[in-house]
Scaffold this active site. Structure first.
Site, PDB file in Angstrom:
ATOM      1  N   ARG A 164     -71.499 -50.186  27.397  1.00 19.33           N
ATOM      2  CA  ARG A 164     -70.644 -50.335  26.206  1.00 19.33           C
ATOM      3  C   ARG A 164     -71.470 -49.921  25.004  1.00 19.33           C
ATOM      4  O   ARG A 164     -72.497 -50.525  24.693  1.00 19.33           O
ATOM      5  CB  ARG A 164     -70.181 -51.792  26.056  1.00 19.33           C
ATOM      6  CG  ARG A 164     -69.565 -52.051  24.690  1.00 19.33           C
ATOM      7  CD  ARG A 164     -68.830 -53.344  24.598  1.00 19.33           C
ATOM      8  NE  ARG A 164     -67.590 -53.283  25.340  1.00 19.33           N
ATOM      9  CZ  ARG A 164     -66.586 -54.156  25.181  1.00 19.33           C
ATOM     10  NH1 ARG A 164     -66.697 -55.141  24.304  1.00 19.33           N
ATOM     11  NH2 ARG A 164     -65.481 -54.043  25.885  1.00 19.33           N
ATOM     12  N   HIS A 207     -61.630 -46.552  26.227  1.00 19.55           N
ATOM     13  CA  HIS A 207     -61.823 -47.840  26.915  1.00 19.55           C
ATOM     14  C   HIS A 207     -61.068 -47.765  28.254  1.00 19.55           C
ATOM     15  O   HIS A 207     -60.059 -48.434  28.456  1.00 19.55           O
ATOM     16  CB  HIS A 207     -61.299 -48.974  26.028  1.00 19.55           C
ATOM     17  CG  HIS A 207     -61.814 -50.327  26.412  1.00 19.55           C
ATOM     18  ND1 HIS A 207     -62.677 -50.534  27.471  1.00 19.55           N
ATOM     19  CD2 HIS A 207     -61.573 -51.559  25.887  1.00 19.55           C
ATOM     20  CE1 HIS A 207     -62.945 -51.828  27.566  1.00 19.55           C
ATOM     21  NE2 HIS A 207     -62.296 -52.473  26.628  1.00 19.55           N
ATOM     22  N   GLN A 261     -60.229 -51.005  30.396  1.00 20.17           N
ATOM     23  CA  GLN A 261     -59.144 -51.814  29.844  1.00 20.17           C
ATOM     24  C   GLN A 261     -57.799 -51.217  30.244  1.00 20.17           C
ATOM     25  O   GLN A 261     -56.884 -51.935  30.665  1.00 20.17           O
ATOM     26  CB  GLN A 261     -59.264 -51.870  28.316  1.00 20.17           C
ATOM     27  CG  GLN A 261     -58.128 -52.622  27.644  1.00 20.17           C
ATOM     28  CD  GLN A 261     -58.163 -54.111  27.945  1.00 20.17           C
ATOM     29  OE1 GLN A 261     -59.179 -54.762  27.764  1.00 20.17           O
ATOM     30  NE2 GLN A 261     -57.053 -54.681  28.400  1.00 20.17           N
ATOM     31  N   ASP A 309     -53.644 -53.402  19.020  1.00 21.02           N
ATOM     32  CA  ASP A 309     -55.086 -53.694  19.022  1.00 21.02           C
ATOM     33  C   ASP A 309     -55.490 -53.942  17.565  1.00 21.02           C
ATOM     34  O   ASP A 309     -54.730 -53.626  16.635  1.00 21.02           O
ATOM     35  CB  ASP A 309     -55.844 -52.491  19.632  1.00 21.02           C
ATOM     36  CG  ASP A 309     -57.351 -52.704  19.718  1.00 21.02           C
ATOM     37  OD1 ASP A 309     -57.806 -53.858  19.670  1.00 21.02           O
ATOM     38  OD2 ASP A 309     -58.086 -51.694  19.823  1.00 21.02           O
ATOM     39  N   CYS A 361     -55.310 -55.885  24.234  1.00 19.37           N
ATOM     40  CA  CYS A 361     -56.576 -55.865  24.969  1.00 19.37           C
ATOM     41  C   CYS A 361     -57.445 -57.071  24.648  1.00 19.37           C
ATOM     42  O   CYS A 361     -58.299 -57.429  25.442  1.00 19.37           O
ATOM     43  CB  CYS A 361     -57.325 -54.566  24.671  1.00 19.37           C
ATOM     44  SG  CYS A 361     -57.611 -54.275  22.922  1.00 19.37           S
ATOM     45  N   ARG A 416     -58.513 -57.314  34.283  1.00 28.55           N
ATOM     46  CA  ARG A 416     -59.774 -56.595  34.047  1.00 28.55           C
ATOM     47  C   ARG A 416     -60.685 -56.767  35.252  1.00 28.55           C
ATOM     48  O   ARG A 416     -61.329 -55.828  35.711  1.00 28.55           O
ATOM     49  CB  ARG A 416     -60.494 -57.135  32.793  1.00 28.55           C
ATOM     50  CG  ARG A 416     -59.802 -56.870  31.468  1.00 28.55           C
ATOM     51  CD  ARG A 416     -59.804 -55.394  31.112  1.00 28.55           C
ATOM     52  NE  ARG A 416     -61.135 -54.814  31.097  1.00 28.55           N
ATOM     53  CZ  ARG A 416     -62.000 -54.911  30.081  1.00 28.55           C
ATOM     54  NH1 ARG A 416     -61.657 -55.517  28.977  1.00 28.55           N
ATOM     55  NH2 ARG A 416     -63.205 -54.349  30.145  1.00 28.55           N
TER      56      ARG A 416
HETATM   57  N1  NVA Z   1     -60.638 -51.267  19.503  1.00 29.23           N
HETATM   58  C1  NVA Z   1     -61.396 -52.451  19.820  1.00 29.23           C
HETATM   59  C2  NVA Z   1     -61.218 -52.826  21.241  1.00 29.23           C
HETATM   60  C3  NVA Z   1     -61.926 -54.081  21.660  1.00 29.23           C
HETATM   61  C4  NVA Z   1     -61.758 -54.398  23.107  1.00 29.23           C
HETATM   62  C5  NVA Z   1     -62.860 -52.200  19.486  1.00 29.23           C
HETATM   63  O1  NVA Z   1     -63.367 -51.122  19.809  1.00 29.23           O
HETATM   64  O2  NVA Z   1     -63.500 -53.082  18.916  1.00 29.23           O
HETATM   65  N1   CP Z   2     -60.845 -56.203  25.792  1.00 30.74           N
HETATM   66  C1   CP Z   2     -62.184 -56.203  25.872  1.00 30.74           C
HETATM   67  O1   CP Z   2     -62.838 -55.207  26.228  1.00 30.74           O
HETATM   68  O2   CP Z   2     -62.747 -57.398  25.564  1.00 30.74           O
HETATM   69  P1   CP Z   2     -64.285 -57.690  25.288  1.00 30.74           P
HETATM   70  O3   CP Z   2     -64.648 -56.983  24.015  1.00 30.74           O
HETATM   71  O4   CP Z   2     -64.353 -59.175  25.148  1.00 30.74           O
HETATM   72  O5   CP Z   2     -65.100 -57.185  26.434  1.00 30.74           O
END
Ligand code: NVA
Ligand code: CP
Length: 303
Positions: free
Chosen positions: A102, A129, A132, A219, A259, A287
């Site tokens: 990540r 993502h 997800q 989101d 998400c 997930r």
């Molecule tokens: N768009 C959000 C998704 C989190 C799971 C982010 O990147 O923070």
């Molecule tokens: N939706 C998602 O990826 O959650 P986290 O940021 O908690 O991993």
């Protein structure tokens, strides 16, 4: 399929095969059927951003599959101090059987795949993502039984979620609509491809996008890494919200997905969130199952 870097790399057949395996793994877990398909394998989990769901579901997932997972934060690895990705990838490939990353730039995940010699899984970048969205597709199929004739609408920022939902939704044959402010559109190459499918709409009008939707998705307005823009974004995105009024534009049996984490009162109202909590938390649970399927596909026969 050697890696999961973005959904654009997968065919419809590969996506459906992951979803089918995810359903099987969910069944096996629910019925306490041992499924140690990754016995003795180790996954490294590199995090340059925060996480609740991704971290826990990957770690528990590896445990369920008979393997183990290592949490590697950028805060205390040499990667976080500037050791090149190219070198880190080659070193970690000699210890591990797979890596989940990540991070910010999609190019970092791609570089890992280029220099490493083990499967790489994108656990979220600014661009995509995919894990997800595999869980989202699994949830939609579980509730609606099919993707055929389904319309999925995304309301909000044209971010990593929007990018991956457009690709995933269209690949499995759904109609996809996105409503976002004009300066916050999804990735231009994804839009170009989406338009060739004849099943995609992009608009600034949330009611137009939500019309007859079977799935409404949203989101956060400011993603990780955009914290300094949060106040500006609150103004720009005002109105890009799933609320009871917008629900009236969708089909009466429309489901709502998110998400998570969610910001009640911003992209979704508390009443709509709670009315659809069963769907949203099933999605969060999925997930685990979807990622286990990805890991089995990528790591099982990996020599
Ligand atoms: N768009 C959000 C998704 C989190 C799971 C982010 O990147 O923070
Ligand atoms: N939706 C998602 O990826 O959650 P986290 O940021 O908690 O991993």
């Amino acid at each position: 399929m050697n890696h999961l870097l973005k959904l654009g790399d997968l065919s419809e057949k590969e996506i459906l095969s992951i979803l089918n395996l995810a359903d099987q793994l969910k069944y096996e877990k629910k019925h306490n059927i041992e499924h140690h398909y990754l016995k003795g394998k180790t996954l490294g989990m590199i995090f340059a951003k925060s996480s609740t769901r991704t971290r826990v579901s990957f770690e528990v997932g590896m445990y369920d599959l008979g393997g183990s997972a290592l949490f590697l934060s950028n805060a205390n690895t040499q990667l976080g101090r500037g050791e090149p990705v190219e070198d880190t990838a080659r070193v970690l490939s000699r210890y591990l059987d797979g890596i989940m990353i990540r991070t910010f730039d999609q190019s970092e995940v791609e570089t890992f795949a280029k220099y490493g010699s083990i499967p790489i899984i994108n656990g979220l970048t600014d661009y995509a993502h995919p894990c997800q969205v595999l869980a989202d597709l699994m949830t939609i199929r579980e509730i609606k039984n099919t993707f055929k004739g389904m319309k999925m609408t995304f309301i909000g920022d044209g971010n990593n979620m929007a990018n991956s939902l457009i690709v995933g939704g269209l690949k499995v044959g759904m109609e996809v609509a996105v409503a976002c402010p004009k300066d916050y559109k999804p990735d231009s190459d994804i839009l170009k491809w989406a338009e060739t499918t004849g099943k995609f709409t992009l608009t600034e009008d949330i009611y137009e996008a939500a019309e007859n939707a079977d799935v409404l998705y949203t989101d956060v307005w400011a993603s990780m890494g955009e914290e300094s823009e949060a106040e500006v974004r609150k103004k720009v995105f005002k109105g890009y919200q799933i609320n009871s009024d917008l629900m009236k534009a969708a089909k009466p049996d429309a489901i709502v997905l998110h998400c998570l984490p969610a910001h009640r009162g911003e992209e979704i109202t508390a009443d709509v969130f709670e009315a659809h909590a069963d769907e949203i938390f099933e999605e969060a649970e999925n997930r685990l199952h979807a990622q286990k399927a990805v890991m089995v596909k990528l790591m099982r026969d990996y020599a």
